[in-house]
Scaffold this active site. Structure first.
Site: not given
Ligand SMILES: Nc1nc2c(c(=O)[nH]1)N[C@H]1C(S)=C(S)[C@@H](COP(=O)(O)OP(=O)(O)OC[C@H]3O[C@@H](n4cnc5c(=O)[nH]c(N)nc54)[C@H](O)[C@@H]3O)O[C@H]1N2
Ligand SMILES: Nc1nc2c(c(=O)[nH]1)N[C@H]1C(S)=C(S)[C@@H](COP(=O)(O)OP(=O)(O)OC[C@H]3O[C@@H](n4cnc5c(=O)[nH]c(N)nc54)[C@H](O)[C@@H]3O)O[C@H]1N2
Ligand SMILES: [Mo]
Length: 758
Positions: A108, A110
Site C-alpha cells: 500500500y 501513494w
Molecule cells: N496517524 C495517522 N496515520 C496515517 C493517517 C492519519 O491520518 N493519521 N493517514 C493514512 C493515510 S490516509 C494514508 S493514504 C497513508 C499514506 O501512507 P503512504 O502512502 O505509505 O505514504 P507516502 O509517504 O506517500 O509513501 C510513499 C512512498 O513511496 C515512495 N516512492 C515515491 N515514488 C516512488 C517510485 O516511483 N517508486 C518507488 N518504488 N517508490 C516511490 C516514497 O519515497 C515514499 O516512501 O498514511 C496513513 N497513516
Molecule cells: N497537504 C497534504 N494534503 C493531503 C495529504 C497530505 O499528506 N498532505 N494526504 C491526502 C490523503 S492520502 C488523504 S486520505 C486526505 C485525507 O483527508 P482527511 O481525512 O479529511 O484529512 P485529515 O487532515 O486527516 O483530517 C481533516 C480534519 O479533520 C479534523 N478531525 C480529526 N478528527 C476529528 C473528529 O473526530 N471529529 C471532527 N469533527 N473533526 C476531526 C482535523 O482537525 C483535521 O484537520 O488528504 C489528502 N491531502
Molecule cells: Mo489517504
C-alpha cells in the site's frame, strides 16, 4: 532548461542546470498551485538518495537468522546482478516452500504520479506472473467508508466521482455543515495528479453566493477564515452523538421528512426506536449528546432546526472514519440527510471529503484512462489493508470482515514498492516486532526512508523526474507528458526495469516486458485509452502529436443535475445499488452479520478511548494526526521546505495556551508526547484556535526510534502513539484518530541525551 513533469500535488516545470533541479514553476493552467511543489527543489536529488542496490549484512551473511537486527543492521552495497540474483532466488524459495500466499505484496502507498511507472502496478503485474501473492484491500484513507457505504447508499468509487459538485453547492446550497471542516491544505493533493487546483476558489465562490459554512471540528482553521464560518467545537470522535441528537430534534419536533423516509429509505422505524431510547433506555437528546461531545445542547438543537429550514448540504471529512467505529459517522450522516429529505435535490443531501483531495466535488468529465495491465492474482487472496501487523503476528488466526472470515497466512516474504508502512501504519512499536518475523523483506525506494532501512534487500528506484511517463487520471480532464528532466541518479532503475530484471532471473522476462521499452508502453497506453475515448464519443490525438504538444485536454462535458435526482423522482425506476435499491437506514445484511461493533443501523458506540470517556483519567489530551501541510505524507520530509516547518528539527505539536500553561510549556520547547503505546519528541506550537484538550501532530516525520533506553521516537511520528485496531468487524479500517496522550517538557537529562542544549 525547463522540463514539465507531474506530481500528486500538481503539474510543474522544473528548471535544470548542470544536471540539477534548481527551481520549480507553476503552469499557466493552474489557478492555485500547491505550495508543496517547493519540496522538489532539493528533495529529488537529496543526499538521502539510495545510491546502489544494498543487502543487509546479517541477512546476507546468515548471521541474523531471527532477523532481530532488521532495522538496526548495516547494509552492504552490491551490484544489480548480485542483488537481483538474491531476490529472485529468495522469491522462488518462499514460493516453492510455503506457497504464494506467504508472499505479502499488498504494498500500500501513494508512490508517485504517472500512468505507466506506477510502482504498485508494476509489482503486482510482476508477482501475478509468478503465481500471485497476498494483497491488501481498501485504503488507509477511506477503508471504513469503502465497506459501509455500498450497504447504505452507493459504492465509494461512484460517490467519490459523482456526488454533488461544488458548482451545485455554489448555485443552490444555503447551509453547508462540514464535520471535520474543509482543510484547504489537503486539497493541494489528488491521487494520480491534478492540473487545476480549484477547491479553495470554488468554496470562496459559494461563500460569495451566500452559502453559510459551519465547521464542526476541534480545529478552527479546518474551514478557512475567508469563508466566515461558524465554529462548533466537539470532542474528537463524538460526531455520531451530535448527529444523533440532531436526528432526535428532527424526529421529536416533527421536522423529519416522513415522505422521503417512507418512499426512498428502508428501516427508519428500527432506527427510530433506538433514537427515542425505546430499545436501550436512552433517548438521544441534545442534552445526552452534549455530555458526550461537550457541545451545548442548545447549539445542537438550533443547528438541526436551521438545517431543516434551508437547502442544506451535510458533509464529513475522511478523517472521521479513520477512527474507532469509523463506519458509524458516515452511516449516521447519510441517515441524518435522509431525515432532512433533501437527497437528490440540487445542492442538498450528503457527500464526503470536499477538501480531502483536490478533485472532490469537481465538475469535470470523468474519463477512465487505460492503465498498466496487472492481470489476475492467481493466489486470489487479500487482507484488509490496515491489518498488516496483525497478520504478521498471528498466522493462522481469523478475523471477521464484511460478513466473512479471513484467516491470516504465514507471511515469509514482504515485497514493498511505492509505500511507507513505517509512515502509514498505526502503533509502529507493534509493527517493528511484526516486521521482524518474515524471513525476508524486499523494498524498492528512491530514498533511505524508514521502510528502506527496515528491509533486507533494497533496490534504488528512480523518481518520476528520471523517466518519461504520462500523467492522466479519471478525475482530471488533462493528460500530460511527464518529461525526463535528469538522468537516473547514481545506480537507480525504474520499478519497471527492476521487475524486468527479476523476471529475467526467474525466466519470464518475455511475458513481463512483451519486448517493449518505456516509449512503446506509453504508446500502448495511449492506444488503449483511445479505444475507450471512442466508446465515449471522442478521439484522442495521435500519440506523436501528443508527444509534441506535451498535453491534451479531453472535450469538456460538465455533469448536469444531481447524481441522485433520478432516484429522487422515481426510486423504483432508478434504484440504488443497495440490496433494497433504497437508502438503508437499517441494513438487514449488516444486522445478520451479528457484529456487536457494527449493528444493523447507525449507533453511538463508545470508542476505546476518548475525552470524557475511557482512558481520559490517565491521558488528558486527545491527539489528532492530520495530513501535513508541507508535504505529502512522509514524502520529501527530508526537503528544505518540509524541514522549514520543524522546531529544532522535530515535527511541531500544537497545544492550546491553557494546556501549555498548565504544563509550563512555551512555544519552541521540545516536548515528550506519550501514552502506554509509545513516546516521541516534538516541538511546541501554541494556538488558541483549537479545542483546549486537543493536541495536533501531523503525520509524516520519518520514523526514528532512539537507540538505547530512551524509548523515544526522535522525529515526532504520531504513529508511535496511535492504536493498531480495526474500526470494527465490518471494515477493519485504521483507527488512527482515536488516541489519547499526555505531554511534558523534555527533562534536562533527555535534552542532554539528545544533544540539545536546554
Ligand atoms: N496517524 C495517522 N496515520 C496515517 C493517517 C492519519 O491520518 N493519521 N493517514 C493514512 C493515510 S490516509 C494514508 S493514504 C497513508 C499514506 O501512507 P503512504 O502512502 O505509505 O505514504 P507516502 O509517504 O506517500 O509513501 C510513499 C512512498 O513511496 C515512495 N516512492 C515515491 N515514488 C516512488 C517510485 O516511483 N517508486 C518507488 N518504488 N517508490 C516511490 C516514497 O519515497 C515514499 O516512501 O498514511 C496513513 N497513516
Ligand atoms: N497537504 C497534504 N494534503 C493531503 C495529504 C497530505 O499528506 N498532505 N494526504 C491526502 C490523503 S492520502 C488523504 S486520505 C486526505 C485525507 O483527508 P482527511 O481525512 O479529511 O484529512 P485529515 O487532515 O486527516 O483530517 C481533516 C480534519 O479533520 C479534523 N478531525 C480529526 N478528527 C476529528 C473528529 O473526530 N471529529 C471532527 N469533527 N473533526 C476531526 C482535523 O482537525 C483535521 O484537520 O488528504 C489528502 N491531502
Ligand atoms: Mo489517504
Amino acid at each position: 532548461m525547463r522540463y514539465r513533469n507531474a506530481t500528486q500535488w500538481g503539474v510543474y516545470d522544473v528548471e535544470v542546470k548542470d544536471g540539477r533541479i534548481v527551481d520549480v514553476f507553476a503552469i499557466d493552467e493552474d489557478p492555485d498551485p500547491a505550495e508543496i511543489r517547493h519540496t522538489l527543489r532539493d528533495g529529488v536529488q537529496h543526499s538521502s538518495r539510495i545510491k546502489t542496490p544494498a543487502i543487509r549484512r546479517g541477512w546476507l551473511e546468515g548471521t541474523d537468522p531471527e532477523n532481530s537486527l532488521r532495522g538496526a543492521d548495516e547494509f552492504v552495497d552490491v551490484s544489480w546482478d548480485v542483488a537481483l540474483g538474491y531476490a529472485a532466488k529468495e522469491l522462488s524459495r518462499v514460493k516453492e516452500t510455503y506457497g504464494n500466499r506467504s508472499i505479502f505484496a499488498g504494498s500500500y502507498g501513494w508512490a508517485s504520479a504517472g500512468r505507466f511507472h506506477h510502482a504498485q502496478s508494476q509489482l503486482h503485474r510482476f508477482i501475478n506472473f509468478m503465481g500471485g501473492c497476498t494483497r491488501a484491500m481498501n485504503s488507509y484513507s477511506t477503508a471504513a467508508a469503502q465497506v459501509i457505504l455500498p450497504h447504505v447508499i452507493a459504492p465509494w468509487g461512484q460517490m467519490e466521482l459523482e456526488q454533488t459538485s461544488l458548482e451545485d453547492v455554489i448555485n443552490h446550497t444555503e447551509l453547508f455543515i462540514a464535520f471535520g471542516g474543509l482543510p484547504s491544505r489537503n486539497a493541494q493533493v489528488a491521487y494520480g495528479g491534478i492540473t487545476e487546483h480549484r477547491t479553495a476558489i470554488d468554496l470562496q465562490r459559494a461563500h460569495k453566493a451566500g452559502t453559510a459554512f459551519v465547521n464542526v471540528s476541534p480545529v478552527r482553521h479546518d474551514v478557512a477564515d475567508a469563508l466566515d464560518p461558524r465554529w462548533i467545537v466537539p470532542r474528537p470522535g463524538t460526531d455520531v452523538a451530535v448527529m444523533l441528537a440532531m436526528a432526535y430534534v428532527l424526529e421529536t419536533q416533527n421536522l423529519a421528512d416522513r415522505k422521503f423516509l417512507a418512499m426512498h429509505c428502508v428501516g427508519y422505524e428500527r432506527f427510530q426506536s433506538y433514537l427515542l431510547g425505546q430499545t436501550d433506555g436512552q433517548a438521544k437528546t441534545p442534552q445526552w449528546a452534549s455530555e458526550i461531545s461537550s457541545i451545548a445542547a442548545s447549539t445542537i438543537e438550533s443547528l438541526a432546526i436551521e438545517a431543516a429550514g434551508k437547502r442544506t448540504f451535510l458533509t464529513a471529512a475522511w478523517s472521521l472514519q479513520r477512527a474507532d467505529h469509523g463506519e458509524q459517522p458516515y452511516w449516521m450522516l447519510v441517515t441524518l440527510a435522509a431525515m432532512l429529505g433533501q437527497i437528490g435535490l440540487t445542492g442538498g443531501g450528503v457527500g464526503f471529503g470536499y477538501s480531502a483531495e483536490g478533485f472532490v466535488g469537481s465538475n469535470w468529465r470523468r474519463f477512465n484512462w487505460a492503465a498498466v495491465s496487472k492481470g489476475k492474482n492467481p493466489a486470489d487472496f487479500a487482507i484488509p489493508v490496515a491489518r498488516i501487523a496483525d497478520m504478521l503476528l498471528n498466522p493462522g488466526e481469523s478475523i471477521s470482515y464484511d460478513g466473512r472470515d479471513i484467516t491470516y497466512p504465514d507471511t515469509r516474504l514482504i515485497y514493498w514498492a511505492g509505500g511507507n508502512p513505517f509512515h502509514h501504519h498505526q502503533d509502529l512499536n507493534r509493527l517493528t516486532k511484526a516486521w521482524r518475523r518474515p524471513d525476508t523483506v524486499i523494498v524498492n525506494e528512491p530514498w533511505w526512508t524508514p521502510t528502506a532501512q527496515w528491509a533486507d534487500i533494497v533496490f534504488p528506484a528512480t523518481t518520476s523526474f528520471e523517466r518519461t511517463d504520462i500523467c492522466a487520471s479519471s478525475h482530471d480532464p488533462y493528460a500530460h507528458l511527464m518529461q525526463q528532466a535528469i538522468p537516473p541518479q547514481f545506480d537507480a532503475r525504474s520499478d519497471y526495469e527492476i521487475f524486468s530484471g527479476l523476471a529475467d532471473k526467474l525466466g519470464f522476462a518475455d511475458k513481463f516486458t512483451q519486448g517493449k521499452g518505456e516509449m512503446e508502453w506509453l504508446q500502448d497506453l495511449w492506444r488503449r485509452s483511445n479505444e475507450r475515448a471512442k466508446a465515449q464519443g471522442f478521439e484522442l490525438p495521435d500519440f506523436d502529436e501528443f508527444l509534441e504538444k506535451g498535453s491534451y485536454q479531453i472535450p469538456p462535458k460538465t455533469r448536469s443535475g444531481d447524481w441522485l435526482a433520478g432516484f429522487r423522482v422515481d426510486p423504483l425506476k432508478h434504484p440504488l445499488s443497495t440490496p433494497s435499491g433504497k437508502i438503508e437506514i437499517f441494513s438487514t445484511t449488516i444486522d445478520r452479520f451479528g457484529y456487536a461493533d457494527c449493528p444493523g443501523h447507525a449507533v453511538w458506540l463508545e470508542p476505546f478511548e476518548r475525552l470524557g470517556g475511557a482512558g481520559n483519567d490517565k491521558f488528558p489530551l486527545h491527539l489528532i494526526s492530520p495530513q501535513p501541510k508541507r508535504r505529502l505524507h512522509s514524502q520529501y520530509d527530508q526537503s528544505a521546505y518540509s524541514q522549514a516547518g520543524k522546531i529544532h528539527g522535530r515535527e511541531p505539536l500544537t497545544l492550546h495556551p491553557n494546556a501549555a500553561a498548565e504544563r509550563g510549556i512555551q512555544a519552541g520547547d521540545l516536548l515528550r508526547v506519550f501514552n502506554d503505546r509509545g513516546a516521541c519528541v516534538v516541538g511546541a506550537v501554541i494556538s488558541e484556535h483549537i479545542k483546549e484538550d486537543v493536541a495536533i501532530l501531523p503525520t509524516g516525520a520519518w520514523f526514528a526510534p532512539s537507540a538505547g533506553s530512551l524509548g523515544l521516537e526522535l522525529n515526532g511520528n504520531p504513529n508511535v502513539l496511535t492504536k493498531d485496531k480495526g474500526t470494527s468487524s465490518l471494515a477493519q479500517g485504521p483507527s488512527a484518530h482515536t488516541c489519547l496522550v499526555e505531554v511534558v517538557k523534555l527533562s534536562a537529562e533527555e535534552l542532554q541525551a539528545l544533544g540539545v542544549r536546554g
